[in-house]
Design a protein around this motif. Structure first.
Motif, PDB file in Angstrom:
ATOM      1  N   VAL A 260     128.281 -20.257  33.901  1.00  0.00           N
ATOM      2  CA  VAL A 260     128.317 -19.607  35.484  1.00  0.00           C
ATOM      3  C   VAL A 260     127.391 -20.535  36.226  1.00  0.00           C
ATOM      4  O   VAL A 260     126.312 -21.156  35.856  1.00  0.00           O
ATOM      5  CB  VAL A 260     127.997 -18.233  35.383  1.00  0.00           C
ATOM      6  N   GLY A 261     127.783 -20.883  37.523  1.00  0.00           N
ATOM      7  CA  GLY A 261     127.154 -21.666  38.447  1.00  0.00           C
ATOM      8  C   GLY A 261     126.357 -20.682  39.317  1.00  0.00           C
ATOM      9  O   GLY A 261     126.481 -19.505  39.333  1.00  0.00           O
ATOM     10  N   TYR A 262     125.589 -21.407  40.509  1.00  0.00           N
ATOM     11  CA  TYR A 262     124.813 -20.675  41.265  1.00  0.00           C
ATOM     12  C   TYR A 262     125.775 -19.730  42.231  1.00  0.00           C
ATOM     13  O   TYR A 262     126.792 -20.331  42.851  1.00  0.00           O
ATOM     14  CB  TYR A 262     124.074 -21.686  42.279  1.00  0.00           C
ATOM     15  N   ALA A 263     125.439 -18.411  42.295  1.00  0.00           N
ATOM     16  CA  ALA A 263     126.279 -17.441  43.060  1.00  0.00           C
ATOM     17  C   ALA A 263     127.479 -17.346  42.691  1.00  0.00           C
ATOM     18  O   ALA A 263     128.517 -16.944  43.571  1.00  0.00           O
ATOM     19  CB  ALA A 263     125.962 -17.851  44.548  1.00  0.00           C
ATOM     20  N   GLU A 264     127.892 -17.956  41.415  1.00  0.00           N
ATOM     21  CA  GLU A 264     129.383 -17.968  41.172  1.00  0.00           C
ATOM     22  C   GLU A 264     129.629 -16.524  40.303  1.00  0.00           C
ATOM     23  O   GLU A 264     128.868 -16.049  39.523  1.00  0.00           O
ATOM     24  CB  GLU A 264     129.670 -18.889  40.174  1.00  0.00           C
ATOM     25  N   HIS A 265     130.849 -16.067  40.574  1.00  0.00           N
ATOM     26  CA  HIS A 265     131.073 -14.463  40.248  1.00  0.00           C
ATOM     27  C   HIS A 265     132.371 -14.559  39.421  1.00  0.00           C
ATOM     28  O   HIS A 265     133.635 -14.884  39.932  1.00  0.00           O
ATOM     29  CB  HIS A 265     131.230 -13.661  41.290  1.00  0.00           C
ATOM     30  N   ARG A 266     132.477 -14.678  37.998  1.00  0.00           N
ATOM     31  CA  ARG A 266     133.539 -14.979  37.541  1.00  0.00           C
ATOM     32  C   ARG A 266     134.213 -13.700  36.833  1.00  0.00           C
ATOM     33  O   ARG A 266     133.360 -12.765  36.273  1.00  0.00           O
ATOM     34  CB  ARG A 266     133.318 -15.857  36.011  1.00  0.00           C
ATOM     35  N   ASP A 267     135.363 -13.213  36.925  1.00  0.00           N
ATOM     36  CA  ASP A 267     135.958 -11.972  36.473  1.00  0.00           C
ATOM     37  C   ASP A 267     137.172 -12.142  35.477  1.00  0.00           C
ATOM     38  O   ASP A 267     137.972 -11.224  35.277  1.00  0.00           O
ATOM     39  CB  ASP A 267     136.341 -11.239  37.751  1.00  0.00           C
ATOM     40  N   ASP A 268     137.208 -13.397  34.859  1.00  0.00           N
ATOM     41  CA  ASP A 268     138.427 -13.607  34.011  1.00  0.00           C
ATOM     42  C   ASP A 268     138.276 -13.502  32.630  1.00  0.00           C
ATOM     43  O   ASP A 268     138.981 -14.305  31.633  1.00  0.00           O
ATOM     44  CB  ASP A 268     138.938 -15.106  34.549  1.00  0.00           C
ATOM     45  N   LEU A 269     137.188 -13.206  32.131  1.00  0.00           N
ATOM     46  CA  LEU A 269     136.657 -13.060  30.625  1.00  0.00           C
ATOM     47  C   LEU A 269     137.344 -12.219  29.555  1.00  0.00           C
ATOM     48  O   LEU A 269     137.524 -10.801  30.152  1.00  0.00           O
ATOM     49  CB  LEU A 269     135.255 -13.035  30.555  1.00  0.00           C
TER      50      LEU A 269
END
Length: 345
Positions: free
Chosen positions: A310-319
Motif C-alpha cells: 500500500v502506498g502513501y494515502a492509498e486506500h485499497r478495498d479489493d482484498l
C-alpha cells in the motif's frame, strides 16, 4: 446391633457435613470476597451495586465520571485529560478533555472489556484505575463509574507539538508514553497541537506512540531530559476487503491481522474483526508491504498469508482472504533433533 447403629449415625453425620460444605462452597461462588469488595469500594467509590459481567467483547454502561485532582492540594485540574483504554501497549484508546472543574463525564460509553481509566494533566504523572495492568476492569457496575484520580507533579516532562505534513497543528492527537513496553501515560494535544506528558522521576528514557484520526501513527524514542519535540503525522493508508470460505460465502467475526515487513520498523501488529458481511478494514497504516492472515473458529486460513503493498494515502478495498472449513491443528513434538511441526486438519 448397637455397633451397626453407631456406624449408621457416623455415616449420616458425614453425609450432612458434605452437603453443608458443598452448599457453602456454592454460596461463595456468587458472593464477592471481602478482599474484592474492599478493592471495589476503593476503586469505584459511589457504586453500591454488585458489578455484572458483560457479555461479548464490549458492553454499555450508563456513564463514566472522573474528577482529576492535584494530590497535594486537592486543586481541580481543568487542563487534564481522561482516557478509556484497553490494557496493553499500543491498544486503542478514547480520550476526553476535562472541564473547568477538572471533571470528565462520558455518557453511555461503549467499552471493551479489560480496560483501564487514565487521567493525566500537563506537569503531572498519570494515574489510572485500576493502577496495575493485571487488574484491568472486566466487570461493569450497573449504575456507572464515579471516581477521583489524584495526580502527583513530575519533573520528567515531554513537551512538544503534533503537526501534519504541511506543518499545520493536529488537535486531539493521542500521545501514549511507554516505559519498558508498559503504558505510563496517555495525553491529548490541544487545539494548537501542543502536548505535555510526564514520566516518573526515576525514568531515563521512554517511547512515544502518537496517533490521530485519519493519520498513520508514529513512534519515537526519547531520553530525559528532552527538549521541545515536533512530531509529524502523515495521511493514513488503509487495507479493506472481505473474508470468505471456499464457496465464496462471507465469514463474519474473523480476526484479520497484519504484519508489516521488518524493514518498515513497525514493532507491533495490527488487527481487526470482520463484520456480519465478512468485510474488514485496517486503518491508520503506513505505506509499506504487509502480510494479512485471517483466523476464525471452525475455519483454517490459507497456508501462506496474503502479501500486499500500500502506498502513501492509498486506500485499497479489493482484498479477498479465503478460509477453509475445518480447523488447523499444529502439534509440536520435541526430540533430539529439535522441534518438529506436524499439521493435520
Amino acid at each position: 446391633m448397637r455397633n451397626r447403629l453407631g456406624i449408621a449415625a457416623i455415616l449420616i453425620g458425614l453425609a450432612l457435613a458434605a452437603v453443608l460444605w458443598i452448599s457453602g462452597d456454592r454460596g461463595r461462588e456468587f458472593r464477592p470476597s471481602e478482599e474484592n469488595r474492599d478493592r471495589q469500594s476503593l476503586a469505584v467509590e459511589k457504586v453500591q451495586e454488585v458489578p455484572v459481567r458483560a457479555h461479548g467483547l464490549e458492553a454499555d454502561i450508563p456513564h463514566v465520571r472522573v474528577n482529576l485532582r492535584d494530590a497535594r492540594n486537592d486543586r481541580a485540574l481543568e487542563d487534564g485529560t481522561v482516557c478509556i483504554a484497553q490494557d496493553g501497549p499500543f491498544a486503542p484508546s478514547d480520550c476526553y478533555p476535562a472541564n473547568s472543574s477538572g471533571e470528565v463525564l462520558i455518557m453511555a460509553p461503549r467499552i471493551a472489556l479489560q480496560f483501564r481509566i487514565w487521567g493525566s494533566a500537563p506537569g503531572y504523572v498519570a494515574a489510572s484505575m485500576p493502577d496495575a495492568p493485571a487488574s484491568a476492569i472486566s466487570e461493569l457496575p450497573k449504575e456507572g463509574i464515579d471516581i477521583d484520580l489524584r495526580l502527583h507533579q513530575a519533573k520528567n516532562l515531554v513537551n512538544g507539538v503534533v503537526v501534519d505534513a504541511s506543518g499545520g497543528p493536529i488537535a486531539g492527537a493521542r500521545i501514549e508514553l511507554l516505559l519498558s513496553s508498559e503504558r505510563q501515560n496517555l495525553c491529548l494535544s490541544d487545539e494548537n497541537g501542543r502536548f505535555s506528558c510526564a514520566a516518573s522521576d526515576s525514568s531515563t528514557s521512554a517511547t512515544l506512540h502518537v496517533t490521530a484520526e485519519g493519520y498513520s501513527d508514529t513512534v519515537q524514542l526519547v531520553a530525559f531530559p528532552v527538549g521541545d519535540l515536533r512530531l509529524s503525522l502523515f495521511a493514513e493508508s488503509s487495507l479493506s476487503g472481505i473474508v470468505t470460505d471456499e464457496a465464496g460465502n462471507p465469514v463474519p467475526d474473523a480476526n484479520v491481522a497484519s504484519k508489516i515487513s521488518v524493514v518498515q520498523s513497525r514493532p507491533w501488529p495490527q488487527d481487526t474483526t470482520s463484520d456480519s458481511h465478512g468485510r474488514f478494514r485496517l486503518a491508520n497504516l503506513r505505506p509499506g508491504d504487509y502480510q494479512l492472515i485471517a483466523s476464525a473458529p471452525h475455519y483454517s486460513a490459507e497456508e501462506e498469508p496474503l502479501r500486499v503493498s500500500v502506498g502513501y494515502a492509498e486506500h485499497r478495498d479489493d482484498l479477498v482472504l479465503r478460509m477453509k472449513k475445518g480447523r488447523l491443528v499444529r502439534i509440536f513434538i520435541g526430540g533430539e533433533e529439535g522441534i518438529r511441526v506436524r499439521a493435520s486438519r
